[in-house]
Scaffold this active site. Sequence first.
Site, PDB file in Angstrom:
ATOM      1  N   CYS A   4      39.040  -0.050 -64.386  1.00  0.00           N
ATOM      2  CA  CYS A   4      39.094  -0.143 -62.927  1.00  0.00           C
ATOM      3  C   CYS A   4      38.177  -1.244 -62.425  1.00  0.00           C
ATOM      4  O   CYS A   4      38.626  -2.196 -61.782  1.00  0.00           O
ATOM      5  CB  CYS A   4      38.698   1.190 -62.304  1.00  0.00           C
ATOM      6  SG  CYS A   4      38.574   1.114 -60.498  1.00  0.00           S
ATOM      7  N   TYR A  25      40.203  -4.836 -61.669  1.00  0.00           N
ATOM      8  CA  TYR A  25      40.484  -5.277 -60.307  1.00  0.00           C
ATOM      9  C   TYR A  25      40.028  -6.722 -60.106  1.00  0.00           C
ATOM     10  O   TYR A  25      40.681  -7.494 -59.399  1.00  0.00           O
ATOM     11  CB  TYR A  25      39.786  -4.363 -59.299  1.00  0.00           C
ATOM     12  CG  TYR A  25      40.618  -3.192 -58.852  1.00  0.00           C
ATOM     13  CD1 TYR A  25      41.324  -2.421 -59.772  1.00  0.00           C
ATOM     14  CD2 TYR A  25      40.687  -2.821 -57.516  1.00  0.00           C
ATOM     15  CE1 TYR A  25      42.074  -1.333 -59.365  1.00  0.00           C
ATOM     16  CE2 TYR A  25      41.442  -1.736 -57.100  1.00  0.00           C
ATOM     17  CZ  TYR A  25      42.142  -0.988 -58.031  1.00  0.00           C
ATOM     18  OH  TYR A  25      42.895   0.076 -57.629  1.00  0.00           O
ATOM     19  N   TYR A  82      38.830  -8.985 -53.978  1.00  0.00           N
ATOM     20  CA  TYR A  82      38.593  -8.826 -55.412  1.00  0.00           C
ATOM     21  C   TYR A  82      38.474 -10.150 -56.155  1.00  0.00           C
ATOM     22  O   TYR A  82      37.962 -10.192 -57.269  1.00  0.00           O
ATOM     23  CB  TYR A  82      39.683  -7.944 -56.016  1.00  0.00           C
ATOM     24  CG  TYR A  82      39.533  -6.509 -55.573  1.00  0.00           C
ATOM     25  CD1 TYR A  82      38.457  -5.740 -55.982  1.00  0.00           C
ATOM     26  CD2 TYR A  82      40.447  -5.933 -54.686  1.00  0.00           C
ATOM     27  CE1 TYR A  82      38.300  -4.436 -55.543  1.00  0.00           C
ATOM     28  CE2 TYR A  82      40.297  -4.633 -54.240  1.00  0.00           C
ATOM     29  CZ  TYR A  82      39.215  -3.889 -54.680  1.00  0.00           C
ATOM     30  OH  TYR A  82      39.046  -2.597 -54.228  1.00  0.00           O
ATOM     31  N   GLU A 115      45.247   3.955 -64.939  1.00  0.00           N
ATOM     32  CA  GLU A 115      45.178   2.972 -63.854  1.00  0.00           C
ATOM     33  C   GLU A 115      46.587   2.540 -63.442  1.00  0.00           C
ATOM     34  O   GLU A 115      46.887   2.431 -62.256  1.00  0.00           O
ATOM     35  CB  GLU A 115      44.370   1.738 -64.291  1.00  0.00           C
ATOM     36  CG  GLU A 115      42.889   1.810 -63.992  1.00  0.00           C
ATOM     37  CD  GLU A 115      42.590   1.638 -62.509  1.00  0.00           C
ATOM     38  OE1 GLU A 115      43.520   1.445 -61.708  1.00  0.00           O
ATOM     39  OE2 GLU A 115      41.412   1.721 -62.155  1.00  0.00           O
TER      40      GLU A 115
END
Length: 222
Positions: free
Chosen positions: A137, A141, A168, A211
């Site tokens: 995660c 990202y 991000y 995810e």
Amino acid sequence: MAAGLFERLKADNAAVWDAYTRHDFVKGIQSGKLPREAFEFYLKQDYLFLIQFARAYALAIFKADNMTEMRAGLNGVKAILEIEMALHVAYCADWGIAEKDLETLEEAPENVAYTRFVLERGMAGDLLDLMVALSPCAIGYGEIGLALAESRDTKIEGNPYLSWIEMYAGAEYQELVAGMTAEIDEIAVTRFTEPRFAGLSKTFGTATKLEADFWQMGLNAA
């Protein structure tokens, strides 16, 4: 071999990582064609996700062997509870999602499956197990955001998800990514042995699959 452990784990789960980072949800963000309902459902669930990840970083403090590791865990908790949660609430408001609505949400099964897996790996294993479970995660990202920002195929003008990409891909988040990658390698110095690699790779692969399921959860809600 501790150096580059994250990259080794990613390479060992290349197909799963590709399915996560190039998921149709991500492609929808890139093209700007992701259904609004899918993104809004994702945003709401991500609020609950952050709460569980704050617990995971609190667990990191308990699993730490020294003050440096404890402070790193504390920084993770504070970053989520004092900064990220507020930013997320504000971002949700931009999409017409009120804070009071976030506080009464019910966790989707995909959210429960992912976050509780991370906590379970942390409770059953050591700090390295926990950080490996967290890494798809936190680091993923950053990779996704940067790839979308640099791609010529990404729609810029009129893309409602451009701010998500910029967040991000931004320097602040990329610094976080570099820091977590380095932290995993540092933790591995005293905890990693080659026989552990298979188990850590399995944890990494499962977390990455979960995810991808989180993305799919959003698509299924549209």
